[in-house]
Design an enzyme around this catalytic site. Structure first.
Site: not given
Length: 371
Positions: A252, A356
């Site tokens: 990501d 996250c």
């Protein structure tokens, strides 16, 4: 570009299940956001030291096992509180893990460690459909991190969610390559972890309906990818993304689907010409180079400068992004999105940014094919 959308028949669905998410962009309704209480600096070990910038590696070498300095926690906590208020203001239900004694030392028959943090729930867990999957993470300091989420997961399970834990790894020395060194520029990518047993971080996977994308990284081995592929089975397909990052960890900050037919990539680590063929019909959006941040912030960050890619989609249009990255804010506007800037740069010292720091529990949408 509009991607092809094909509805799939999903059997066994629980109509009122509180857990359901198939993509990174369906409208977000409920999310778990991490905590900073008792966050502890990871101990010095190849699996941690070789995966973070030099400043964070030095912090681990000299202060590993100690709590993060209070001034670092204070700055990050202020930004975390603002982020939570932003989510709630956008109509998202925010849940939190339990406060846990992370600085306590624990041991297995083969090794001992202190804990680390519950700042980044995305690392340890993923939601695929109505199932919560606990990842077999390779950092010893994260071995018992899931304990902070037990009360939440028990609640979701009682209301109909599936709950699976991947085989708990032993994390013996055999899992880590004793001869590993960071490859020089231009050398083939090497990995700290071997194929001794299945390990993966959930943050190495992103979801696009029935298609899931992953990178082989220093914390996710091929055996771990294969375990998840077999576990999910039909109707899901897992596609591996090639990375040129010399210390890869977590997809990501390299490859982030934003909406049907649109994916944001980190041009330093991802070669658009080498993406899986299923993405040929998609718009590939190269992220702008990250804007520089203050030296003292950057020196303590556990993340690369490309943490700017770590955005959180509230739906196909609204995207929460770093306020201190004006180039990214502008690019998102130019691409037709509605950016919601939020200051979160201090959170990088604890391992991540918006994607996250969250685990999306429920997004309003059904399982579809976008290719």
């Amino acid at each position: 570009m509009t991607a092809k959308v094909e509805a799939l028949d999903v059997t066994g669905a629980v109509p009122d299940c509180p857990v359901r998410a198939y993509t990174e962009w369906d409208p977000l309704e409920e999310v778990i956001v991490g905590r900073l209480e008792d966050s502890t600096i990871p101990g010095h070990h190849p699996i941690t030291t070789f995966n973070v910038p030099r400043g964070a590696a030095r912090l681990q070498r000299f202060f590993g096992g100690r709590r993060f300095p209070s001034f670092m926690v204070k700055h990050a906590q202020r930004q975390l509180d603002d982020f939570i208020r932003l989510l709630e203001g956008e109509g998202v239900t925010v849940r939190r893990p339990d406060v846990t004694a992370l600085s306590a030392r624990y041991k297995t028959p083969n090794w001992s460690s202190r804990g680390h943090s519950v700042a980044c729930p995305r690392d340890g867990f993923m939601v695929v459909g109505e199932e919560i999957i606990e990842a077999p993470m390779s950092w010893r300091c994260r071995y018992f991190e899931s304990q902070a989420y037990r009360s939440l997961f028990m609640e979701y399970f009682a209301k109909g969610a599936k709950w699976t834990a991947a085989p708990r790894p032993r994390l013996l020395d055999d899992l880590y390559d004793p001869d590993y060194s960071v490859p020089a520029e231009g050398e083939p990518v090497r990995f700290v972890t071997t194929e001794f047993e299945p390990v993966f971080d959930a943050a190495d996977f992103v979801r696009c309906g029935r298609d899931i994308f992953v990178i082989r990284s220093n914390v996710t081995n091929k055996t771990g990818i294969e375990w998840l592929r077999r576990h999910l089975g039909e109707p899901y397909k897992i596609h591996e993304i090639e990375t040129t990052c010399r210390t890869p960890m977590h997809i990501d900050s390299s490859f982030m689907p934003l909406a049907p037919g649109k994916v944001l990539i980190n041009p330093d680590f991802i070669d658009a010409d080498r993406l899986p063929s299923v993405l040929k019909s998609w718009d590939i959006l190269p992220a702008p180079r990250p804007d520089p941040v203050a030296g003292e912030i950057a020196s303590a960050s556990m993340c690369s400068e490309w943490i700017s890619v770590n955005v959180l989609m509230l739906d196909e249009n609204r995207v929460i992004c770093e306020k201190d990255q004006p180039s990214m804010v502008k690019a998102l506007k130019d691409w037709g999105f509605e950016p919601i800037p939020c200051s979160f740069i201090h959170y990088a010292s604890f391992g991540g940014s918006f994607h996250c720091a969250t685990l999306d529990i429920r997004r309003r949408g059904e399982l579809q094919s976008y290719f």
